[in-house]
Scaffold this active site. Structure first.
Site, PDB file in Angstrom:
ATOM      1  N   GLY A   2      -3.184  -8.658   5.661  1.00 36.36           N
ATOM      2  CA  GLY A   2      -3.733  -9.523   4.263  1.00 36.36           C
ATOM      3  C   GLY A   2      -2.743 -10.357   2.897  1.00 36.36           C
ATOM      4  N   GLY A  38       1.840  -4.210  10.452  1.00 42.79           N
ATOM      5  CA  GLY A  38       1.391  -4.934  11.616  1.00 42.79           C
ATOM      6  C   GLY A  38       2.213  -6.395  12.275  1.00 42.79           C
ATOM      7  N   ASP A  92       0.081  -2.893  -0.710  1.00 43.27           N
ATOM      8  CA  ASP A  92       0.376  -1.696  -0.898  1.00 43.27           C
ATOM      9  C   ASP A  92       1.977  -1.183  -0.765  1.00 43.27           C
ATOM     10  OD1 ASP A  92      -1.630  -1.781   0.680  1.00 43.27           O
ATOM     11  OD2 ASP A  92      -1.223  -1.894   2.851  1.00 43.27           O
ATOM     12  N   ARG A 134     -10.837   2.415 -18.531  1.00 42.86           N
ATOM     13  CA  ARG A 134     -10.561   3.449 -19.851  1.00 42.86           C
ATOM     14  C   ARG A 134     -11.693   3.369 -21.740  1.00 42.86           C
ATOM     15  NH1 ARG A 134      -8.563   8.541 -19.894  1.00 42.86           N
ATOM     16  NH2 ARG A 134      -6.126   7.781 -18.848  1.00 42.86           N
ATOM     17  N   ARG A 172     -17.285   9.920 -20.302  1.00 38.68           N
ATOM     18  CA  ARG A 172     -17.009  10.054 -18.590  1.00 38.68           C
ATOM     19  C   ARG A 172     -15.992   9.705 -17.735  1.00 38.68           C
ATOM     20  NH1 ARG A 172     -21.581   5.036 -18.176  1.00 38.68           N
ATOM     21  NH2 ARG A 172     -23.697   6.438 -18.649  1.00 38.68           N
ATOM     22  N   ARG A 231      -6.336  -7.784  -4.754  1.00 40.26           N
ATOM     23  CA  ARG A 231      -5.438  -8.971  -3.691  1.00 40.26           C
ATOM     24  C   ARG A 231      -5.300 -10.315  -4.215  1.00 40.26           C
ATOM     25  NH1 ARG A 231      -6.389  -6.663   2.696  1.00 40.26           N
ATOM     26  NH2 ARG A 231      -7.374  -8.974   2.645  1.00 40.26           N
TER      27      ARG A 231
HETATM   28  O1  F6P Z   1      -2.905  -4.333   3.680  1.00 34.50           O
HETATM   29  C1  F6P Z   1      -3.969  -4.848   2.585  1.00 34.50           C
HETATM   30  C2  F6P Z   1      -5.024  -5.007   2.757  1.00 34.50           C
HETATM   31  O2  F6P Z   1      -5.565  -5.314   0.831  1.00 34.50           O
HETATM   32  C3  F6P Z   1      -4.983  -2.996   2.465  1.00 34.50           C
HETATM   33  O3  F6P Z   1      -4.479  -2.100   0.744  1.00 34.50           O
HETATM   34  C4  F6P Z   1      -6.202  -2.255   3.236  1.00 34.50           C
HETATM   35  O4  F6P Z   1      -6.615  -0.422   3.394  1.00 34.50           O
HETATM   36  C5  F6P Z   1      -6.806  -3.709   3.589  1.00 34.50           C
HETATM   37  O5  F6P Z   1      -5.517  -4.741   3.368  1.00 34.50           O
HETATM   38  C6  F6P Z   1      -7.668  -3.939   3.876  1.00 34.50           C
HETATM   39  O6  F6P Z   1      -8.008  -5.022   5.046  1.00 34.50           O
HETATM   40  P1  F6P Z   1      -9.284  -6.220   4.896  1.00 34.50           P
HETATM   41  O7  F6P Z   1      -9.467  -7.402   3.704  1.00 34.50           O
HETATM   42  O8  F6P Z   1      -9.007  -6.878   6.235  1.00 34.50           O
HETATM   43  O9  F6P Z   1     -10.830  -5.347   5.104  1.00 34.50           O
END
Ligand code: F6P
Length: 332
Positions: free
Chosen positions: A20, A113, A137, A164, A172, A265
């Site tokens: 990612g 990974g 993460d 918020r 809510r 991200r």
């Molecule tokens: O490892 C980063 C991350 O954004 C995780 O938080 C999330 O579970 C995963 O990658 C999502 O991956 P993808 O973009 O391949 O769906």
């Protein structure tokens, strides 16, 4: 098969991003490239992660090629999650591409990974790999920090602050799901930073009791709204499912769900992510010049450290459960 050229003979290195993407990866690419060039090494960028390594998708990098990218989110080298690299055949192809291109050592910028792949390849082919931890993460063992985490955390905080506003206006309860894979670091720290009423994370199962308590005490009596941060790896099945259960049990409550998703991200890296990515990039080249291999550059208490890949990928990053006590105190 062995790779020629170790100490004093390092001539050409490759750098790539994998898994990612994370804000600050570009800052790391820039630092690796310029630190290597400053040490008279040639630099090759591998595009599209391990998949590009298998395909031989290589590009020569000069100092000017990594200009103007420090502040950009994403990764200019692109990234991928490669199923083929997980096979022995895939790794053999990748190794032969590195050999053909005259690569003596590799810097991998990614998460666990990516380092698992690097560890396997270095064991099978004795190719030196040094890793720079980059994942929003922040779930790597042996480092307090991974590149991109701080930017992602700030993105979550900004988003939840906005949620918020509307939650308060309507009275809510919002269940906000955040990323983190199997870890609850983003949830925990964004929850503290946003003053969440409840934080649900995989590392602490009894947090559901806190949710029950919060709902039972009738949030409308004391508070006009509520924010429950749910880590995506939380084992009961995510914000949607939990919210449905709450709706069922408390039909009087006005419940909404917001899944922040991949917005977490993207974006321009924070100053901290840029600085640490730069420090780690330089440290990775220093480590290779020092004949190190199969290690990750980490940060512990602000200091750069070297962590063996096998530790970094096998052990878990623990959470500071004291933070949950603090969060409870803040809801007094
Ligand atoms: O490892 C980063 C991350 O954004 C995780 O938080 C999330 O579970 C995963 O990658 C999502 O991956 P993808 O973009 O391949 O769906």
């Amino acid at each position: 098969m062995d790779v020629a050229g170790k100490k004093g003979k390092l001539k050409k290195i490759a750098v790539f991003t994998s898994g990612g993407d994370a804000p600050g990866m570009n800052a790391a690419i820039r630092a690796v490239t310029r630190a290597a060039l400053a040490n008279k090494l040639k630099v090759v960028g591998i595009r599209h992660g391990y998949q590009g390594m298998i395909a031989g998708d290589f590009v020569a990098l000069r100092a000017s090629d990594v200009g103007g990218i420090l502040h950009l989110g994403g990764t200019v080298l692109k990234t991928a999650r490669s199923a083929e690299f997980r096979t022995a055949e895939g790794r053999a192809k990748a190794f032969h591409q590195l050999l053909k291109a005259g690569i003596d050592a590799v810097v991998v910028i990614g998460g666990d990974g990516s380092f698992t792949g690097a560890l396997l390849m270095s064991q099978e082919y004795n190719m030196p790999f040094v890793g720079i931890p980059a994942t929003i993460d922040n779930d790597m063992y042996g480092t307090d920090y991974t590149i991109g985490y701080e930017t992602a955390l700030n993105t979550v905080v900004e988003a939840v602050d906005k949620i918020r506003d509307t939650a308060r206006s309507h009275g809510r309860i919002f269940f906000v799901e955040v990323m983190g894979h199997e870890a609850g670091l983003i949830a925990l720290n964004s929850g503290i930073a946003c003053g969440a009423e409840v934080i649900l994370i995989p590392e602490k199962k009894d947090q559901h009791d806190e949710l029950k308590k919060f709902l039972a005490r009738g949030y409308k009596k004391k508070e006009s709204s509520g924010i429950v941060i749910v880590a995506e790896g939380e084992e009961t099945g995510g914000a949607m499912k939990i919210a449905d259960e709450v709706r069922h049990e408390h039909p009087d409550l006005d419940v909404r769900v917001s899944i922040l998703g991949h917005i977490q991200r993207g974006g321009s890296p924070t100053a901290k992510d840029r600085i640490n990515a730069t420090r780690m990039g330089v440290a990775a080249i220093e480590a290779l010049l020092d004949d190190q291999k199969s290690i990750m550059i980490g940060l512990e208490n602000g200091k750069l450290v070297q962590v063996p890949f096998n530790k970094a990928v096998k052990l878990n990053h623990s959470i500071d459960s004291n933070l949950l006590d603090i969060q409870k105190l803040m809801n007094y």
